[in-house]
Design an enzyme around this catalytic site. Structure first.
Site, mmCIF file in Angstrom:
data_model
loop_
_atom_site.group_PDB
_atom_site.id
_atom_site.type_symbol
_atom_site.label_atom_id
_atom_site.label_comp_id
_atom_site.label_asym_id
_atom_site.label_seq_id
_atom_site.Cartn_x
_atom_site.Cartn_y
_atom_site.Cartn_z
ATOM 1 N N HIS F 14 1.014 -1.144 0.185
ATOM 2 C CA HIS F 14 0.139 0.128 0.090
ATOM 3 C C HIS F 14 0.703 1.305 -0.060
ATOM 4 O O HIS F 14 2.101 1.134 0.266
ATOM 5 C CB HIS F 14 -1.079 -0.152 1.168
ATOM 6 C CG HIS F 14 -0.482 0.402 2.501
ATOM 7 N ND1 HIS F 14 -1.270 0.968 3.665
ATOM 8 C CD2 HIS F 14 0.752 0.252 3.134
ATOM 9 C CE1 HIS F 14 -0.386 1.185 4.537
ATOM 10 N NE2 HIS F 14 0.832 0.967 4.306
ATOM 11 N N CYS F 33 5.918 6.447 4.523
ATOM 12 C CA CYS F 33 4.640 5.691 4.117
ATOM 13 C C CYS F 33 4.205 6.333 2.745
ATOM 14 O O CYS F 33 2.978 5.815 1.956
ATOM 15 C CB CYS F 33 3.654 5.553 5.071
ATOM 16 S SG CYS F 33 4.287 4.763 6.664
ATOM 17 N N HIS F 39 5.244 0.413 -0.429
ATOM 18 C CA HIS F 39 5.843 -0.504 0.589
ATOM 19 C C HIS F 39 4.719 -1.492 1.159
ATOM 20 O O HIS F 39 3.702 -1.484 0.493
ATOM 21 C CB HIS F 39 6.239 0.346 1.691
ATOM 22 C CG HIS F 39 5.455 0.974 2.644
ATOM 23 N ND1 HIS F 39 4.678 2.095 2.443
ATOM 24 C CD2 HIS F 39 4.731 0.663 3.772
ATOM 25 C CE1 HIS F 39 3.842 2.456 3.195
ATOM 26 N NE2 HIS F 39 3.866 1.481 4.213
ATOM 27 N N HIS F 41 3.180 -4.893 3.832
ATOM 28 C CA HIS F 41 3.108 -5.565 5.437
ATOM 29 C C HIS F 41 2.707 -6.801 5.341
ATOM 30 O O HIS F 41 1.953 -7.205 4.666
ATOM 31 C CB HIS F 41 2.345 -4.483 6.093
ATOM 32 C CG HIS F 41 2.689 -3.196 6.802
ATOM 33 N ND1 HIS F 41 3.739 -2.705 7.407
ATOM 34 C CD2 HIS F 41 2.140 -1.855 5.959
ATOM 35 C CE1 HIS F 41 3.871 -1.348 7.177
ATOM 36 N NE2 HIS F 41 2.562 -1.006 6.482
ATOM 37 N N ASP F 79 -5.336 -10.701 0.123
ATOM 38 C CA ASP F 79 -3.733 -11.483 0.271
ATOM 39 C C ASP F 79 -2.927 -11.176 -0.909
ATOM 40 O O ASP F 79 -3.489 -11.656 -2.015
ATOM 41 C CB ASP F 79 -4.187 -12.929 0.847
ATOM 42 C CG ASP F 79 -2.867 -13.499 1.049
ATOM 43 O OD1 ASP F 79 -1.916 -12.694 1.721
ATOM 44 O OD2 ASP F 79 -2.438 -14.327 0.968
ATOM 45 N N HIS F 80 -1.783 -10.727 -0.546
ATOM 46 C CA HIS F 80 -0.834 -10.614 -1.803
ATOM 47 C C HIS F 80 -1.523 -9.347 -2.941
ATOM 48 O O HIS F 80 -1.143 -9.589 -3.964
ATOM 49 C CB HIS F 80 -0.266 -11.811 -2.510
ATOM 50 C CG HIS F 80 0.366 -12.589 -1.794
ATOM 51 N ND1 HIS F 80 -0.019 -13.350 -0.531
ATOM 52 C CD2 HIS F 80 1.982 -12.785 -1.796
ATOM 53 C CE1 HIS F 80 1.033 -14.127 -0.072
ATOM 54 N NE2 HIS F 80 2.343 -13.879 -0.765
ATOM 55 N N GLU F 124 -0.801 -4.215 11.842
ATOM 56 C CA GLU F 124 0.065 -3.831 10.614
ATOM 57 C C GLU F 124 1.554 -4.112 10.575
ATOM 58 O O GLU F 124 2.071 -4.620 9.790
ATOM 59 C CB GLU F 124 -0.171 -2.463 10.431
ATOM 60 C CG GLU F 124 0.493 -1.782 8.890
ATOM 61 C CD GLU F 124 0.294 -0.183 8.779
ATOM 62 O OE1 GLU F 124 -0.675 0.012 8.281
ATOM 63 O OE2 GLU F 124 1.105 0.508 9.335
#
Lengths: 135, 135, 135, 135, 135, 135
Positions: F14, F33, F39, F41, F79-80, F124
């Site tokens: 994100h 950010c 980047h 998480h 996810d991913h 996060e």
């Protein structure tokens, strides 16, 4: 050859300070760890032994016995203590994580008889640990 | 209403001792924690705030700002310190986990302005923590 | 000989994709990791050095200095970055956990001078990590 | 040479009991673990392989394939099972952590073909683990 | 009002099975947990009490006393046991995480006298936990 | 009333960026950010439901069914993935931890039928999490 590890934990106070140095040099090298009024840590201790499992038990050594050896020879002397003042086996030794890991090895090694001590791994914080393999 | 939590950590020395009691009573009640030469801990501190996200940022409050408030008002005063001797806001307070959690709340609460402080949760060891919600 | 380990962490985006392959083959081999819009991870990095403690400090090396070397040579270049696009030392390298661990070793090794770099251990998720020992 | 590790987990029941011994001796040696009605654990399993990354993928081996091999050859046979009664590869083997780690190695080793199995590390509780390196 | 939590752990075997159902329905609903030969877990138990700190001690209650109450009334009856067969307070109760958390509350509540029991939180695996607040 | 929690995890990329702001203001508020190249998480997601255990099963709801609902309505979509680009239910929403936790609640709530959704808790990083209770 198999390796068996037991985790134990203890809490202690210490300071890092070289008594032959000036206050300035101690603060320069040891930073906040030189605080004369002490600070402290929750230490996590991982002790690893190696050997062949006994066919009668499936054990390299009885983990209960390993735990008792650590309790008697290390934890009873060090838990809720001051590493600089209270611990006979740390007398005249700077209580860095590295030195403490090595000193714990020396406390334990003579008592591990049916197999061999392989590693002492000592976490001082969640971000720092030292390991000693006896040489 | 959303809740946002920031984890921080610090190390400190302390002892648990009621100075109006005899040595025997201190040992009876506080056990190893009464050691006159101090012991210490790695403390993990979780600070929770609550509020509505700002539509421009998606944040209840900027977690970097929350971290800075904790750093300035708590960690700078308490990290690598002796809780009985070095910390102004713990003067004359027994440094139990409960009392320390409440004292940290009182340090933080006046500085949380754009939302509300909800909870201070303080881990003293992996097995013990205290929580305070402000009332 | 003692071993000292410092944990650091960083966050990054990446994708796994071999540009000489078809889209189909990339998806077959890399699965969800081939997503063209990127995904990312919280990486935990454990850097281990080995040597003999300095008798004046009890340290193999000052863990603060080790942390500074990691910060300057790795984290400043990689934290909150895109591993495929933003990182000079990952140029033309597939950012698998294995390749990233090895590249981090190469960034750190020239700067560890008073003792030796022993291991770079890199967790990509709670379930996967890679280790490199320099050979 | 790089090392890649995959964590998996499973739950199982077992007892520690040498059938050639008296009840008294079993309790003396195995303590609460000798309970005839069984007890159990959440096991965490770390499987490490070693090799050189494939230049086309950056992988020593595809971690998804490693996970599938563990699933098929270990977890499908052992998860939510009774180690003394249900598991073909533990037949006539005392289910100590050490013996179980070695038996899991023997299940996995023939299936790791593009690189080499390096270590099976098995946590029985948060405080005990065994490791086997194949010799 | 402050909250104090103590973590303890125990290991146990169990099965999930409704004896009034067919084998097929048991497998349909409980899946692998219905295995007739048992499986087991490492349980982590967090017990929270609430009250005002005693001014003489800084404690809501002495955490050593809380730990002793948990040991005597829960762990001694449940650690290294079979939840379906060995535990008096689980007789005729399906040993789901929810039911076990509630039963542990009922064991503890009469013994918490100087403050109040607030929560029993029981982790069955790293991915599942139940909580009970007494109503 | 009992509470049951299931942990799941996912990885995603994100950026935090308010498109109505200048680059300077984005960097001032969101810091690293705001990196235009993304980047990411490893997110840990804890979903808590509340209700009374069904006497036939001992379950508030079947945790397998809860896990399937999370998989289908959240993980399969997120996810991913890239939270800014790929996720229908995050369209036009700043992907802060707070906003993402609330959006996940809204995805899950309509599908929890035999009991009630109580809390969505989203980590996060190891140091930051948000919670939403539906109001």
């Amino acid at each position: 050859m198999l390796y068996l590890t037991r985790k134990e934990h203890f809490n202690a106070a210490h300071m890092l300070r070289n008594t032959s140095w000036s206050e300035e040099k101690n603060v320069e090298i040891f930073g906040k760890c030189a605080n004369k009024n002490w600070h402290g840590h929750n230490y996590n201790l991982f002790v690893t032994v190696k050997g062949n499992p006994n066919p009668d038990t499936g054990f390299i050594m009885n983990v209960k016995e390993l735990s008792d050896i650590i309790q008697k020879n290390v934890l009873d002397k060090i838990d809720h203590k001051n590493l600089n003042l209270d611990v006979d086996f740390m007398k005249d030794i700077l209580p860095s994580t590295e030195n403490l890991a090595k000193a714990i090895w020396q406390q334990l090694e003579p008592h591990i008889k049916e197999c061999k001590l392989h590693c002492v791994k000592l976490w001082e914080t969640e971000n720092i640990y030292a390991e000693y393999y006896g040489e």
